[in-house]
Design an enzyme around this catalytic site. Sequence first.
Site, PDB file in Angstrom:
ATOM      1  N   LYS A 113       0.796  -1.298  -0.085  1.00 23.16           N
ATOM      2  CA  LYS A 113      -0.107  -0.029  -0.128  1.00 23.16           C
ATOM      3  C   LYS A 113       0.844   1.283   0.142  1.00 23.16           C
ATOM      4  O   LYS A 113       0.626   2.220  -0.751  1.00 23.16           O
ATOM      5  CB  LYS A 113      -0.932   0.069   1.191  1.00 23.16           C
ATOM      6  CG  LYS A 113      -1.913  -1.395   1.168  1.00 23.16           C
ATOM      7  CD  LYS A 113      -2.733  -1.076   2.638  1.00 23.16           C
ATOM      8  CE  LYS A 113      -2.106  -1.421   3.573  1.00 23.16           C
ATOM      9  NZ  LYS A 113      -1.447  -2.573   3.785  1.00 23.16           N
ATOM     10  N   THR A 114       1.944   1.205   0.824  1.00 24.27           N
ATOM     11  CA  THR A 114       2.852   2.611   0.907  1.00 24.27           C
ATOM     12  C   THR A 114       3.576   2.515  -0.409  1.00 24.27           C
ATOM     13  O   THR A 114       3.940   3.643  -0.837  1.00 24.27           O
ATOM     14  CB  THR A 114       3.601   2.407   1.986  1.00 24.27           C
ATOM     15  OG1 THR A 114       2.785   2.254   3.244  1.00 24.27           O
ATOM     16  CG2 THR A 114       4.412   3.761   2.240  1.00 24.27           C
ATOM     17  N   HIS A 153       7.642 -38.827  11.633  1.00 24.17           N
ATOM     18  CA  HIS A 153       6.586 -37.823  11.543  1.00 24.17           C
ATOM     19  C   HIS A 153       6.386 -37.048  10.333  1.00 24.17           C
ATOM     20  O   HIS A 153       5.325 -36.910   9.541  1.00 24.17           O
ATOM     21  CB  HIS A 153       6.804 -36.853  12.865  1.00 24.17           C
ATOM     22  CG  HIS A 153       5.699 -35.723  12.943  1.00 24.17           C
ATOM     23  ND1 HIS A 153       4.683 -36.066  13.873  1.00 24.17           N
ATOM     24  CD2 HIS A 153       5.491 -34.774  12.275  1.00 24.17           C
ATOM     25  CE1 HIS A 153       4.066 -34.998  13.638  1.00 24.17           C
ATOM     26  NE2 HIS A 153       4.421 -34.119  13.067  1.00 24.17           N
ATOM     27  N   GLU A 154       7.700 -36.550   9.710  1.00 25.13           N
ATOM     28  CA  GLU A 154       7.600 -35.845   8.366  1.00 25.13           C
ATOM     29  C   GLU A 154       7.382 -36.731   7.290  1.00 25.13           C
ATOM     30  O   GLU A 154       6.557 -36.364   6.256  1.00 25.13           O
ATOM     31  CB  GLU A 154       8.829 -34.985   8.443  1.00 25.13           C
ATOM     32  CG  GLU A 154       9.126 -34.078   9.396  1.00 25.13           C
ATOM     33  CD  GLU A 154       8.206 -33.106   9.608  1.00 25.13           C
ATOM     34  OE1 GLU A 154       7.454 -32.747   8.400  1.00 25.13           O
ATOM     35  OE2 GLU A 154       7.961 -32.546  10.529  1.00 25.13           O
ATOM     36  N   HIS A 177       3.433 -37.184   6.895  1.00 28.78           N
ATOM     37  CA  HIS A 177       2.900 -36.094   6.402  1.00 28.78           C
ATOM     38  C   HIS A 177       3.104 -36.016   4.659  1.00 28.78           C
ATOM     39  O   HIS A 177       1.996 -35.923   4.181  1.00 28.78           O
ATOM     40  CB  HIS A 177       3.521 -34.626   6.762  1.00 28.78           C
ATOM     41  CG  HIS A 177       2.969 -34.234   8.064  1.00 28.78           C
ATOM     42  ND1 HIS A 177       1.775 -34.154   8.670  1.00 28.78           N
ATOM     43  CD2 HIS A 177       3.883 -33.845   9.142  1.00 28.78           C
ATOM     44  CE1 HIS A 177       1.771 -33.691   9.781  1.00 28.78           C
ATOM     45  NE2 HIS A 177       2.955 -33.584  10.203  1.00 28.78           N
ATOM     46  N   ASP A 225       0.042 -29.787  14.807  1.00 29.42           N
ATOM     47  CA  ASP A 225      -0.881 -30.545  13.799  1.00 29.42           C
ATOM     48  C   ASP A 225      -2.392 -30.485  14.607  1.00 29.42           C
ATOM     49  O   ASP A 225      -3.507 -30.167  13.725  1.00 29.42           O
ATOM     50  CB  ASP A 225      -0.126 -31.841  13.391  1.00 29.42           C
ATOM     51  CG  ASP A 225       1.015 -31.623  12.582  1.00 29.42           C
ATOM     52  OD1 ASP A 225       1.245 -30.646  12.135  1.00 29.42           O
ATOM     53  OD2 ASP A 225       1.725 -32.553  12.887  1.00 29.42           O
TER      54      ASP A 225
END
Length: 645
Positions: A202-203, A418-419, A422, A494
Amino acid sequence: MNSFFRSAALWIVIIVAIVLLVMTLSGNEPVKELGIREVIDLAQAQKIKELVDNNCKINGIYNDNGEEQKFKSQYLPQQAEYILAKMVDSKINYKANNSSNIFQSMLIPVLLPLVLIIGFWFFLMRSIQGSGNKAMSFGKSRARLVGQGQTNVTFDDVAGVDEAKEELQEIVEFLKDPQKFSRLGAKIPKGVLLHGPPGTGKTLLAKAVAGEASVPFFSISGSDFVEMFVGVGASRVRDLFEQAKKHKPCLIFMDEIDAVGRQRFAGVGGGHDEREQTLNQLLVEMDGFNPNEGIILVAATNRADVLDKALLRPGRFDRRIVVGYPDVLGREKILEVHLLKVKCRKDVDVQTLARATTGFCGADLANMINEAALLAARRDKDMVGMEELEEAKDRVIMGPERRSVKQIERDKEIVAFHEAGHALCAKYLDDANQVHKVTIVPRGMAMGLTSFLPTENLHNSSRRQLRNELVTLLGGRAAEEIRFGEYTSGAANDIQRVTALAHRMICELGMSDRLGPRSFGESGSPVFLGRDMARERDYSEALAARIDEEVEGLVKEAYETSLRVLREHKDVLDACASHLLERETLSSKEIDLLMEGKALDPLVREDSSGDSGDGSGGSKEFGREEEQRPAPPPLPKLAPGDLGI
């Protein structure tokens, strides 16, 4: 010349004050006050050495046991002849001074304080004006007039907000050539409101308007109107528009207008609040009894929901331009603009970076490229490559790598599974986001990260896509249960996201077959609190129980799906986790190879000071001495509950 004379006058006043002060202090020796009878006795005893008579006031010196002592005394006018006769008879060095000593009797005690006061006031005013505080002009506007050439930002430097840029370009054209629009009866807009999240430009758009416009441009912040003195804000608004009238046609840019434009009667100050007086004056100046033609007010805020309705109506802010987060094409254009300012390799894939930076605003993208340039300079490289840009993206999202964190093998194994959970849930589900890479290198507060690439920039998400997102979020917890037979605290974030998403699907999006397309709960927070603090409950206890059942059903169904997917592909889960333990980072292509049952290329490492050559996003091995290992280490066999948590 005026400044020279002011400086000369100041030094003259200071010198005169110092001279008078020295003269006064020099005469302030101890003086003993005696009665006239004692003076006559001292004269008859031949102890007075000198005596001066000044209009019935006697000053002199007498011998006090071998030491000279000053004294003073006074007598009545009718005693003058008697005193004179006594002094003559005693043969005293008597001096009569009948004229008034103006300098000693009046000049020093009266003019010295006056000169000091004038000098101090003159010095104070000069200091205040020199420091820019302008204490005597509280009601004057603090707007800064931006002339041509003072800002180097143009519309070419703005990307990703094409609609907003077009609207403001039309304003600039209106000011440059008003006949083009007025011949058709069109009137120039009075106000343009730019609103949107922080960092969206915006600026920057206002700076581009200042760089493009050939008319005077005033820049001011909303907080500049607020002062501790009553009426100062309204006075500054009047002065601002008075200055603008002298330079019209002109533009006024007011940043953070919510500092003075909040809804009236919403706070504890009542109707006589200083901020409300400032707002009232702003409303009058924009569209009052005497409208200001040729003055356009451009304002910016990220809280348009708290602005007063009278300020937002047509006639004041005729145009409201939303400056939101850029989409994929917008991010790509923003990246191209910022990459022109750094030296980068030809293999930099701007499209991949744009897809990987979902939710980034323009400020985030500029920060990412700057971080990449700093990383390349730190590594003594001549150009910025894709590796630095990928790492800079992760730094912006989660912070720098924490390779100094010492992890035990069991913790690394938990994070790896864990990863991997996912990533595989997203890989095996339809309509899920594309996995970009998986890493177990700690960043910020997270011990690992799974990065996604949205397949397309959708503004509407289906129920199936949101359910797949629930399944993907719960994939990490499901992988922990399958491998270790136990839960850990690593899935806390999570679970929070799953609960919030499921509750939103039921209460806001109407995605429940049992409850139907209904919305539950309304925002009940007052405006002056600044943001929605809570949602007001507008349903019964029985309906709340049904909502809880629906949320619980969504979460349970998603978790069962996660378990089913990972159990069906447990061998792939083990392979992904073991390769993560060795490589620390896996790309999407490497995960695809593991899903197809293919082996990955051997990992070639350099020394600790060099970069990794495996093409896996800069992953490095720590705590291992082998230079290459063709196969991942075997995973130990664990019985359920063997984790011991």
